[in-house]
Design a protein around this motif. Sequence first.
Motif, short mmCIF file in Angstrom:
data_model
loop_
_atom_site.label_atom_id
_atom_site.label_comp_id
_atom_site.label_asym_id
_atom_site.label_seq_id
_atom_site.Cartn_x
_atom_site.Cartn_y
_atom_site.Cartn_z
N GLY A 23 -16.62 9.49 11.46
CA GLY A 23 -17.27 8.15 12.06
C GLY A 23 -16.12 6.96 12.28
N ASP A 24 -16.60 5.67 12.52
CA ASP A 24 -15.36 5.18 12.98
C ASP A 24 -15.62 3.96 11.77
OD1 ASP A 24 -13.20 4.70 14.57
OD2 ASP A 24 -15.32 4.35 16.84
N GLY A 25 -13.96 3.94 11.71
CA GLY A 25 -13.88 3.10 9.66
C GLY A 25 -12.98 2.44 10.11
N ALA A 26 -12.59 1.88 8.75
CA ALA A 26 -11.09 0.78 8.41
C ALA A 26 -9.78 1.53 8.68
CB ALA A 26 -10.96 -0.22 7.54
N ASP A 27 -9.62 3.17 8.25
CA ASP A 27 -9.03 3.78 8.17
C ASP A 27 -8.87 4.82 9.16
OD1 ASP A 27 -6.84 3.88 6.76
OD2 ASP A 27 -6.94 4.73 4.92
N ALA A 28 -9.81 5.08 10.21
CA ALA A 28 -10.30 6.40 11.13
C ALA A 28 -9.01 6.33 11.69
CB ALA A 28 -11.24 6.65 11.71
N SER A 29 -9.43 8.34 12.00
CA SER A 29 -7.63 8.49 12.68
C SER A 29 -8.73 9.29 13.83
CB SER A 29 -6.75 9.86 12.05
OG SER A 29 -6.62 9.17 10.50
N PRO A 30 -7.78 9.03 15.09
CA PRO A 30 -8.60 9.94 16.39
C PRO A 30 -8.10 11.92 15.87
CG PRO A 30 -6.26 9.11 16.63
CD PRO A 30 -6.65 8.92 15.21
N ALA A 31 -9.70 11.85 16.41
CA ALA A 31 -9.32 13.67 16.56
C ALA A 31 -10.11 14.32 17.52
CB ALA A 31 -10.00 14.03 15.41
N THR A 32 -9.57 15.29 18.38
CA THR A 32 -10.80 15.91 19.30
C THR A 32 -11.71 17.15 18.37
OG1 THR A 32 -8.74 15.45 20.66
CG2 THR A 32 -10.50 16.61 21.72
N ASP B 169 0.82 -1.21 -0.43
CA ASP B 169 0.45 -0.21 0.12
C ASP B 169 0.96 1.46 -0.51
OD1 ASP B 169 -2.21 -1.19 0.09
OD2 ASP B 169 -2.04 -1.42 2.27
N LEU B 170 0.16 2.26 -0.38
CA LEU B 170 0.70 3.47 -0.38
C LEU B 170 -0.20 4.41 0.94
CD1 LEU B 170 1.65 4.67 -3.79
CD2 LEU B 170 2.93 4.82 -2.17
N ARG B 171 0.77 5.24 1.61
CA ARG B 171 -0.36 5.51 2.59
C ARG B 171 0.33 7.40 2.91
NH1 ARG B 171 -3.19 3.13 6.18
NH2 ARG B 171 -3.58 1.05 6.07
N PHE B 172 -0.89 8.48 3.46
CA PHE B 172 -0.31 9.84 3.11
C PHE B 172 -0.58 10.14 4.91
CE2 PHE B 172 -1.17 13.59 4.34
CZ PHE B 172 -0.21 15.10 3.43
N SER B 173 0.95 10.16 5.09
CA SER B 173 1.15 10.54 6.02
C SER B 173 1.53 11.34 7.13
CB SER B 173 2.94 9.36 6.62
OG SER B 173 3.68 9.99 7.54
N ALA B 174 0.70 12.36 8.33
CA ALA B 174 0.70 13.48 8.36
C ALA B 174 0.33 13.46 10.28
CB ALA B 174 0.35 14.47 8.02
N ALA B 175 0.95 13.90 10.84
CA ALA B 175 0.70 14.12 12.16
C ALA B 175 0.04 12.39 12.79
CB ALA B 175 -0.17 15.08 12.93
N ASP C 54 -8.95 18.84 16.28
CA ASP C 54 -7.35 18.18 16.14
C ASP C 54 -7.31 17.57 15.58
OD1 ASP C 54 -6.98 21.04 16.68
OD2 ASP C 54 -7.22 20.68 18.34
N TYR C 55 -5.76 17.09 15.04
CA TYR C 55 -5.87 15.49 15.02
C TYR C 55 -3.95 15.97 14.85
CZ TYR C 55 -4.44 17.59 10.21
OH TYR C 55 -3.29 17.70 8.91
N GLY C 56 -3.82 17.32 15.89
CA GLY C 56 -2.75 16.74 15.61
C GLY C 56 -1.39 17.60 15.45
N ALA C 57 -1.78 17.95 14.41
CA ALA C 57 -1.15 18.65 13.07
C ALA C 57 -1.53 20.27 13.61
CB ALA C 57 -1.31 18.95 11.73
N PRO C 58 -0.54 21.30 12.89
CA PRO C 58 -1.07 22.60 13.95
C PRO C 58 -1.63 23.36 13.21
CG PRO C 58 1.28 22.30 12.64
CD PRO C 58 0.88 21.42 13.08
N VAL C 59 -2.59 22.90 12.19
CA VAL C 59 -3.29 23.00 11.90
C VAL C 59 -5.05 22.55 11.64
CG1 VAL C 59 -4.43 24.26 9.76
CG2 VAL C 59 -2.49 24.59 10.37
N SER C 60 -6.26 22.89 12.57
CA SER C 60 -7.02 21.87 12.13
C SER C 60 -7.87 21.55 11.16
CB SER C 60 -8.03 22.86 13.01
OG SER C 60 -7.84 23.54 14.24
N LEU C 61 -8.31 20.32 10.93
CA LEU C 61 -8.65 20.38 9.94
C LEU C 61 -10.35 20.19 9.58
CD1 LEU C 61 -7.77 18.20 6.92
CD2 LEU C 61 -9.38 16.19 9.00
#
Lengths: 345, 355, 286
Positions: free
Chosen positions: B287-296, B252-258, B312-319
């Motif tokens: 929502g949860d899914g196979a590829d879900a990332s945690p965030a506040t 697989d190729l994955r995108f990795s940020a924070a 907030d998922y750990g990067a300086p800018v929120s999504l």
Amino acid sequence: MGGSERPPYPPGARRAPGDPGRSSIDAQATCRTNPGRSWIDGVLARLERERVFKWLPFVPVQGLFALLLLPNALLLVYLSFLSWRITRGAWWNAPFTGLDSFLGALGDERFLWAVGRTFGFAAVAVPLELLLGFGLALLCREPFRGRRIYTTVFLLPMMIVPAVVGYDLSMLLIDQGPFNQVLSVLAGRPITVRWLSDYTAAKLAVIGADVWQWTALTFLVFVSGLAGLPRDPIRAARVMGANRWQIFWHVELPLLKPVIAIAVVLRSMEALKIFDYPMLLTQGGPGNSTETIAVYLWRMGWEFARVSDAAAMSLILLVVVSVYIFIAIRVLRRERRRLAEEAAP
Amino acid sequence: MAAVRLEGLTKLFASTRAVDAIDLAVPDGEFVVLVGPSGCGKTTTLNMIAGLETPTAGDIWIGEARVTDWEPRDRNLGMVFQSLALFPHLSVFDNIAFPLRIKKVPEADVAARVQAVAETTRIAPLLRKRPATLSGGEAQRVALARTIVVKPAVFLMDEPLSSLDAKLRVEMRTELKRLHAQLSATFIYVTHDQAEAMTMADRIVVMHQGRIHQMGPPLQIYADPANRFVAGFFGVPAMNFLDGEVVAEGSDLRFSAAGLRPKLPAPRTATRGPTTLGVRPEHVRLGDGADASPATVSLIEPLGDETLVFLDYGAPVSLVAKVDAEDKVAVGDRRPFTLRPDRLIFFDSAGGRLR
Amino acid sequence: MMRRRLFGVARHAGLLVWMAITLAPIYWMVMTSFKHSGEWVTWPPRWVPHEPTLINYVKVLTPGTSTFELGRQTLKILKPLWDSLFIATTASLVAVALGSALAYSWTRFGTGGRRYPYNILSIRMVPPIVIAVPFVVYYVTLRLLDTYTGLILVYLATSLPYVIWMMLAFIEEVPVELEHAARVMGASRFRVLGRIVLPLTAAGLVVTFLFVFILNWSELLLAMTLTNTEVSTIPITLNKFQSANEGRDYGPQAAIGTIATLPVVVLGFLIQKHLVRGFSFGLLRK
């Protein structure tokens, strides 16, 4: 608008092939190549090209300046290197004497005195006019009963021909004239100042004429300046707790700077030209005690016919005045730039 | 007949390239919108088409004629200005009659044509008024009427709606679109408002720093932006940009940020290393899914029908995610999210699109 | 409350003093113009003429030329009045036409460069006496001395800077988009000037005209320099008969002063509101 049931535009507005209301671009194109207009239209069309059009007014104006100023400037320099009097033949035959006229001028005490006197008059008259005008403008700032009458009357002097002012004061200031009469009444004892024939009093008379006439102008400039002050900075300062004096000193006065610049530049510029008052009041007398630069130079040229000397003096004066003009223009440019910056948020 | 074509159109002001070698062909009858931030050269381009500015280089064609050095009056255009430019010293009637009188239309026809156009734009009762006494919407219609009355082949509009309040602006959009349909003339419309461009254009031309960055129908521009500038310019709120890396993980190729490691769907070839991922807020799903990332959830902005959720998922800018208003979200909630894999786009560090 | 009251009284007192100073000389001149010769110089001076008379006006306004011989003078001003009017009007009209065209060209195209108006202004700041001496020589050579044309040309040159600076302010107020709109609608540049710019700056043009008219009407130094016997303006006439201290004709001179002042004051009040623009160099906040 809405109302989609009925067609908002008549069918005529629709584009239809061969619609006569629309001149097609192709028609325009043929119109250009084959004008069918009169030759005047052709000339106008040519003049209308931006690169031609924008120079149209410059041709006569620059022409006028070139015609009037350039030869005169050259002539001025040339004459000053000659020794020529109007009474001595044609100027092109006059002998060339180099810097003699300049040396003569710088050694001419009467000339130097006239220069000093003119600056002296300006140094007294201009501050007086500024202070008086500003004070009167402050008094007339807020609306009150009679304000219109006061402002109207205060503007009167600047609309009077300066020569008439000189003449008028020459009537008032005669030894047994109304001015002495008023002074006597106010003082409670007879006062007979010889306003036009006393060395000091005559100077005061000339300065008085200038102040009387041109305080009207400084008043007008300051009234307009005060009226144009932006309100919000002043309100902001009040909300921030500034008192009247602080507002005046830290907010209003800085905002008035361009207007003050106008008044100072304008009045000092004009004060150096004083001519009409001494001519009509005292003819420069008694002695030479009210002889300004303009009056003396005029006499040099016309009464004494010493044209070359007058030219040399004119040139010296021009050099002195150039310094002043340079500064004045810089001040005006700077203030205008600042105003433009303020206007653009 | 009244197509407009720009060829290598360039305008220099001092040494800045306000417009930089633009090529553009507008077919007859198209509604094209030039859009971009202020200073992008769109108004200068329009002014050159109108003949109000002289191009430094390049050519302008209207119909079959090369009009580059024609006077504006010979170009048979209609133009509506940002300030509307109603003549303050003339009545509404005289304003509308102005172009007719300039063209020496007989006075009897003038009255009839002004009357007709006033009826259709619903300003007939205002004909005797002065422009200063009109409301914003009324002035707008007078400006339009004045342009329509001579039936020009091409309409140029320079942010004509910017002086209106928000509600009227939306109404006038519809109005203008209908007008275009009625007249079926060529419209070239300039705006900095991406919503105006999206709603009205047959085709959008995105300009930035004097260049055309992308041309195309609104939805294509929105869904398939040519570069990061275009992607960021369209859409409210703007597209999310995430700086990260494309890494290989097994097959697989994955995108990795924070804290984020979404799997990339299609086999991507050229992309490895630092990359920017772009995803529109509506393609971020809670929502949860196979590829879900945690965030506040750090902030929410309800829009009414939908809600913007800042994650907030750990990067300086929120999504930013756009979710249905029914979905109850509160600040402080821990909500995992997923990105719609088919809607992810990538940019290189210079802002160019990676495909 | 008390303090406000006091300030109000003090304000009126101050303003009244200056009002008296302003009005007294004007009043005196007007009154003198209605006095018989016996009342011109008396002690105590007479502030109201005993028997008001129009004789001074009749004297100066009858046709003829002014003479001055053996200490007796007769002042006639019909000719100077006409000269002044003709010269000032012509010079001001042409100056307004040329100057406003130039101001337009500068505001819209920046013709002549950013410093152009300043250069013009700095020329205007040079005291006229500097140029007066060679001017006479130049004019004699061109045979322009003592002619209408000569004086008109000079006044044209001296008024132009004022016209340019005043009109700059008025023209800058016309949004350039109005002109663009008219041009796109088919108007030529000349049409745009006539149909858009001219009507929108009409008030400014009138004000500017009146302003430079007043300047030209009042000018003394250059008029004295460049005229002799053929052409004579009002200020020159006043000055000519002032130099002789013996046998001064106070009454007729006062009449001349009043006549010279009246039109200017009327014009001045017409443009009172805009007057300040003439010398504001565009430095006034609106």
